[in-house]
Design an enzyme around this catalytic site. Structure first.
Site, PDB file in Angstrom:
ATOM      1  N   GLY A   1       0.840  -1.188   0.000  1.00  0.00           N
ATOM      2  CA  GLY A   1       0.000   0.000   0.000  1.00  0.00           C
ATOM      3  C   GLY A   1       0.873   1.235   0.000  1.00  0.00           C
ATOM      4  N   ALA A   2       0.888   1.959  -1.124  1.00  0.00           N
ATOM      5  CA  ALA A   2       1.789   3.101  -1.279  1.00  0.00           C
ATOM      6  C   ALA A   2       1.057   4.435  -1.161  1.00  0.00           C
ATOM      7  CB  ALA A   2       2.519   3.026  -2.620  1.00  0.00           C
TER       8      ALA A   2
ATOM      9  N   ALA B   1      -0.599   7.575   1.260  1.00  0.00           N
ATOM     10  CA  ALA B   1       0.114   8.489   2.147  1.00  0.00           C
ATOM     11  C   ALA B   1       0.612   7.789   3.417  1.00  0.00           C
ATOM     12  CB  ALA B   1      -0.781   9.667   2.501  1.00  0.00           C
ATOM     13  N   MET B   2      -0.259   7.025   4.090  1.00  0.00           N
ATOM     14  CA  MET B   2       0.152   6.427   5.356  1.00  0.00           C
ATOM     15  C   MET B   2       1.133   5.278   5.161  1.00  0.00           C
ATOM     16  SD  MET B   2       0.252   6.605   8.530  1.00  0.00           S
ATOM     17  CE  MET B   2      -0.993   7.846   8.866  1.00  0.00           C
ATOM     18  N   GLY B   3       0.865   4.405   4.197  1.00  0.00           N
ATOM     19  CA  GLY B   3       1.792   3.305   3.958  1.00  0.00           C
ATOM     20  C   GLY B   3       3.185   3.814   3.614  1.00  0.00           C
TER      21      GLY B   3
ATOM     22  N   LYS C   1      -7.458   0.853   8.790  1.00  0.00           N
ATOM     23  CA  LYS C   1      -8.478   1.068   9.811  1.00  0.00           C
ATOM     24  C   LYS C   1      -9.832   0.602   9.281  1.00  0.00           C
ATOM     25  CE  LYS C   1      -5.083   3.483  11.536  1.00  0.00           C
ATOM     26  NZ  LYS C   1      -4.098   2.799  12.399  1.00  0.00           N
TER      27      LYS C   1
ATOM     28  N   ALA D   1      -0.060  11.377   8.259  1.00  0.00           N
ATOM     29  CA  ALA D   1       1.010  10.868   7.401  1.00  0.00           C
ATOM     30  C   ALA D   1       2.026  11.946   7.036  1.00  0.00           C
ATOM     31  CB  ALA D   1       0.405  10.250   6.143  1.00  0.00           C
TER      32      ALA D   1
ATOM     33  N   LYS E   1     -13.210   6.018  15.240  1.00  0.00           N
ATOM     34  CA  LYS E   1     -12.903   7.453  15.344  1.00  0.00           C
ATOM     35  C   LYS E   1     -13.196   8.151  14.012  1.00  0.00           C
ATOM     36  CE  LYS E   1      -8.754   7.015  13.137  1.00  0.00           C
ATOM     37  NZ  LYS E   1      -8.236   7.717  11.945  1.00  0.00           N
TER      38      LYS E   1
ATOM     39  N   ASN F   1     -12.956  13.066   7.011  1.00  0.00           N
ATOM     40  CA  ASN F   1     -14.162  12.745   7.769  1.00  0.00           C
ATOM     41  C   ASN F   1     -14.774  13.993   8.397  1.00  0.00           C
ATOM     42  OD1 ASN F   1     -14.067   9.679   7.637  1.00  0.00           O
ATOM     43  ND2 ASN F   1     -12.049  10.123   8.474  1.00  0.00           N
TER      44      ASN F   1
END
Length: 348
Positions: free
Chosen positions: A8-9, A11-13, A109, A148, A199, A272
């Protein structure tokens, strides 16, 4: 030196590649089929188009078609950084390539629905991989307030890792605990995963007041609606704690980084809370998504669409007491039934 594969590339990965790379480990970042433009840019310039940062030199980049080539080196740990909708794909992609169980950490998540049962994603992944006959996987997850872009800029970040094997956690901790990446430990995997998923769901409600404020008359004293936001924030935590308890988790994470901490940072500036602001301005979810956020993945809304029908079923069967979840019911109405969001203060 360990070999770490991140699937998974986004932002977070991609941001998660910074701590282990800075500690001298070899990192292989593999994109999904949705990350093709990101992978092309990374191979061309080394700069992530969303993070606006150059990845560390220790990070090798692969497309989803090159996953098999990346797996040849037999990684010591696998990180899942795909979207919640991509978890099933990740299981099917990794299963045939794994020769033996390896530690897995989820950045993803979300929650899974299996018939009348609500499951945390580590359970779903472990069950899926077990079906390939490889053996029993031990799977943990990362939770807590982590934007991220800040992680990629090496800003101080505190997170919690939930992992069932305490000794293995200490080894994992050594792979990722860079000077700016501060890791706490918990065995409460269920509680952490409930917080990590819900969340986003509750941030839709906490974002409501900023949109509602825009629709009201400007007062002479220019009063804001922080009181309203705080009340919704508190109700969100209360309902998350009850749901964690129902799923055999504890309140440890709800009142820690994974719960209060992550909800706080999510409400500061995220997709969100932006959707929540649109709902507060009087728009229905379908209109807001189509007209204002057509290309954005709103994780809280996607979760509501996935688990909303099951929660309504559990409320109807009195397996869950619907009187204890008034805010969840309002969010489900807004997302699943396209109702105008209105805050039911009398029910809190």
């Amino acid at each position: 030196m360990a070999i770490i594969l991140i699937l998974g590339a986004g932002a977070m990965g991609s941001a998660f590649s910074f701590p282990p790379a800075d500690l001298g480990h070899e990192v292989m970042l593999v994109g999904t089929h949705l990350d093709q433009e990101i992978i092309r840019e990374l191979k061309k310039s080394g700069i992530h188009p969303k993070l606006k940062m150059k990845l560390p030199d220790q990070v090798q980049v692969f497309s989803h078609e090159e996953l098999g080539a990346a797996m040849i080196c037999q990684p010591d740990v696998i990180i899942l950084g795909v979207s919640s909708a991509g978890v099933a794909w990740a299981v099917q992609a990794l299963g045939p390539l794994l020769e033996q169980p390896v530690p897995i950490l989820l950045l993803t998540k979300g929650l899974a629905v299996e018939e009348d049962r609500l499951m945390i994603l580590p359970q779903f992944v472990a069950g899926g991989l077990h079906g390939f006959g490889i053996g029993q996987f031990t799977i943990g997850a990362v939770g807590g307030p982590c934007i991220a872009g800040e992680l990629a800029a090496r800003r101080d970040t505190s997170v919690t890792i939930a992992y069932p094997d305490r000794e293995k956690f200490y080894w994992l901790n050594s792979l990722f605990k860079a000077p700016y990446y501060h890791i706490h430990y918990t065995t409460d995997l269920a509680g952490l995963e409930i917080c990590a998923a819900m969340k986003n769901f509750y941030a839709l409600a906490v974002g409501y007041p900023s949109g509602y404020l825009d629709m009201t008359d400007q007062l002479q004293n220019k009063a804001q609606m922080h009181n309203l936001s705080a009340g919704l924030f508190t109700q969100s935590i209360k309902e998350m704690a009850m749901l964690a308890d129902w799923m055999e988790g504890t309140s440890e994470n709800v009142y820690g980084l994974a719960g209060i901490g992550d909800l706080y940072v999510t409400c500061q500036d995220g997709r969100n809370s932006r959707m929540g602001k649109l709902l507060g301005s009087g728009m229905t979810y379908s209109t807001a998504k189509k007209e204002k956020m057509p290309d954005d993945t709103v994780e809280g809304a996607e979760l509501a669409l996935k688990i909303g029908p099951l929660l309504e079923h559990l409320f109807q069967k009195e397996i869950l007491d619907k009187k204890k979840y008034p805010l969840a019911r309002i969010i489900i109405d807004a997302i699943c039934h396209d109702a105008l969001m209105q805050i039911p203060w009398a029910l809190f």
